[in-house]
Design a protein around this motif. Structure first.
Motif, short mmCIF file in Angstrom:
data_model
loop_
_atom_site.label_atom_id
_atom_site.label_comp_id
_atom_site.label_asym_id
_atom_site.label_seq_id
_atom_site.Cartn_x
_atom_site.Cartn_y
_atom_site.Cartn_z
N ALA A 56 0.84 -1.20 0.00
CA ALA A 56 0.00 0.00 0.00
C ALA A 56 0.87 1.25 0.00
O ALA A 56 0.57 2.23 -0.69
CB ALA A 56 -0.93 -0.01 1.22
N ILE A 57 1.97 1.22 0.74
CA ILE A 57 2.89 2.36 0.78
C ILE A 57 3.52 2.56 -0.59
O ILE A 57 3.65 3.68 -1.08
CB ILE A 57 3.97 2.16 1.86
N ASP A 58 3.91 1.46 -1.24
CA ASP A 58 4.47 1.53 -2.59
C ASP A 58 3.46 2.14 -3.56
O ASP A 58 3.81 3.01 -4.36
CB ASP A 58 4.88 0.13 -3.06
N ALA A 59 2.20 1.72 -3.45
CA ALA A 59 1.16 2.25 -4.33
C ALA A 59 0.96 3.75 -4.09
O ALA A 59 0.87 4.52 -5.05
CB ALA A 59 -0.15 1.49 -4.11
N LEU A 60 0.93 4.16 -2.83
CA LEU A 60 0.75 5.58 -2.53
C LEU A 60 1.94 6.40 -3.01
O LEU A 60 1.78 7.52 -3.50
CB LEU A 60 0.52 5.78 -1.04
N ALA A 61 3.14 5.85 -2.90
CA ALA A 61 4.33 6.55 -3.40
C ALA A 61 4.26 6.70 -4.92
O ALA A 61 4.60 7.76 -5.46
CB ALA A 61 5.59 5.78 -3.01
N ARG A 62 3.80 5.67 -5.60
CA ARG A 62 3.67 5.76 -7.07
C ARG A 62 2.59 6.76 -7.48
O ARG A 62 2.75 7.50 -8.45
CB ARG A 62 3.38 4.38 -7.65
N LEU A 63 1.49 6.80 -6.71
CA LEU A 63 0.43 7.77 -7.00
C LEU A 63 0.94 9.19 -6.79
O LEU A 63 0.64 10.09 -7.58
CB LEU A 63 -0.80 7.50 -6.13
N GLN A 64 1.71 9.38 -5.72
CA GLN A 64 2.27 10.72 -5.45
C GLN A 64 3.23 11.13 -6.56
O GLN A 64 3.21 12.26 -7.03
CB GLN A 64 2.98 10.73 -4.09
N PRO A 94 -4.98 5.00 11.65
CA PRO A 94 -3.79 5.37 12.43
C PRO A 94 -2.57 4.52 12.07
O PRO A 94 -1.45 5.05 12.02
CB PRO A 94 -4.22 5.12 13.88
N ASP A 95 -2.77 3.23 11.78
CA ASP A 95 -1.64 2.37 11.39
C ASP A 95 -1.02 2.83 10.08
O ASP A 95 0.20 2.80 9.92
CB ASP A 95 -2.09 0.92 11.26
N LEU A 96 -1.85 3.27 9.15
CA LEU A 96 -1.34 3.76 7.87
C LEU A 96 -0.56 5.05 8.07
O LEU A 96 0.52 5.23 7.50
CB LEU A 96 -2.48 3.96 6.87
N ARG A 97 -1.08 5.96 8.89
CA ARG A 97 -0.35 7.20 9.18
C ARG A 97 1.01 6.91 9.79
O ARG A 97 2.01 7.52 9.43
CB ARG A 97 -1.17 8.10 10.11
N LEU A 112 6.89 6.34 9.33
CA LEU A 112 8.05 5.47 9.52
C LEU A 112 8.93 5.42 8.27
O LEU A 112 10.15 5.51 8.35
CB LEU A 112 7.61 4.06 9.91
N VAL A 113 8.30 5.30 7.10
CA VAL A 113 9.07 5.21 5.86
C VAL A 113 9.44 6.59 5.31
O VAL A 113 10.21 6.69 4.36
CB VAL A 113 8.34 4.38 4.78
N GLY A 114 8.88 7.65 5.89
CA GLY A 114 9.25 9.01 5.48
C GLY A 114 8.63 9.45 4.17
O GLY A 114 9.21 10.29 3.48
N LEU A 115 7.46 8.93 3.84
CA LEU A 115 6.80 9.32 2.60
C LEU A 115 6.03 10.62 2.81
O LEU A 115 5.11 10.67 3.62
CB LEU A 115 5.84 8.21 2.14
N PRO A 116 6.42 11.70 2.13
CA PRO A 116 5.79 13.01 2.36
C PRO A 116 4.47 13.18 1.61
O PRO A 116 4.42 13.78 0.56
CB PRO A 116 6.85 13.98 1.84
N ILE A 117 3.41 12.63 2.16
CA ILE A 117 2.08 12.78 1.58
C ILE A 117 1.23 13.55 2.56
O ILE A 117 1.22 13.27 3.76
CB ILE A 117 1.44 11.41 1.26
N GLU A 118 0.49 14.54 2.05
CA GLU A 118 -0.39 15.34 2.90
C GLU A 118 -1.54 14.48 3.40
O GLU A 118 -2.03 13.61 2.70
CB GLU A 118 -0.99 16.50 2.10
N ILE A 119 -1.98 14.78 4.61
CA ILE A 119 -3.13 14.11 5.19
C ILE A 119 -4.12 15.18 5.61
O ILE A 119 -3.74 16.15 6.28
CB ILE A 119 -2.72 13.24 6.40
#
Length: 131
Positions: free
Chosen positions: A64-72, A89-92, A97-104
């Motif tokens: 899921a993190i990989d998919a969100l990084a690709r979407l970003q 909360p687990d996703l946040r 943790l992985v340092g992916l800069p996506i706005e919430i």
């Protein structure tokens, strides 16, 4: 003769950002399809933000993190960015943790608000030091 001031605040974009709902588990096929949808939506609407509702997204795993990084990345290449709505909360925590800069999105429904934190009182000079 001059016309009146325009309505609304000059620095606020009155357009509502388009939405995209992410559900289930995101595999490579779904991620590629969503990347195309992100690119097409940003280009068609001329928006700079695409709000992704992730409330029904599967468990927060690295796929899921990989998919969100690709979407970003896709959104950045199209001149925009994505913003997550309703992340668990687990996703946040995993994003942090992985340092992916996506706005919430910070807006919460009333029943989801945290109780107010207790106010710490000032320390008096005669109070004993904390151990």
């Amino acid at each position: 003769m001059s016309s009146g001031a325009p309505h609304g605040h000059p620095n606020v974009n009155p357009k509502t950002p388009p939405d995209l709902t992410l559900t289930g588990t995101l595999d490579r096929e779904a991620t590629q399809r969503l990347c195309e949808e992100v690119r097409a939506t940003l280009q068609a609407t001329d928006a700079d933000v695409l709000v992704c509702d992730v409330a029904d997204l599967g468990p927060p795993v690295l796929a899921a993190i990989d998919a969100l990084a690709r979407l970003q990345l896709t959104a950045r290449r199209a001149g925009g960015r994505i913003r997550l709505r309703n992340p668990a909360p687990d996703l946040r925590e995993l994003l942090h943790l992985v340092g992916l800069p996506i706005e919430i999105e910070m807006g919460r429904r009333t029943e989801e608000r945290e109780p107010p934190r207790r106010v710490q009182e000032a320390v008096e000079a005669r109070d004993p030091p904390l151990a």
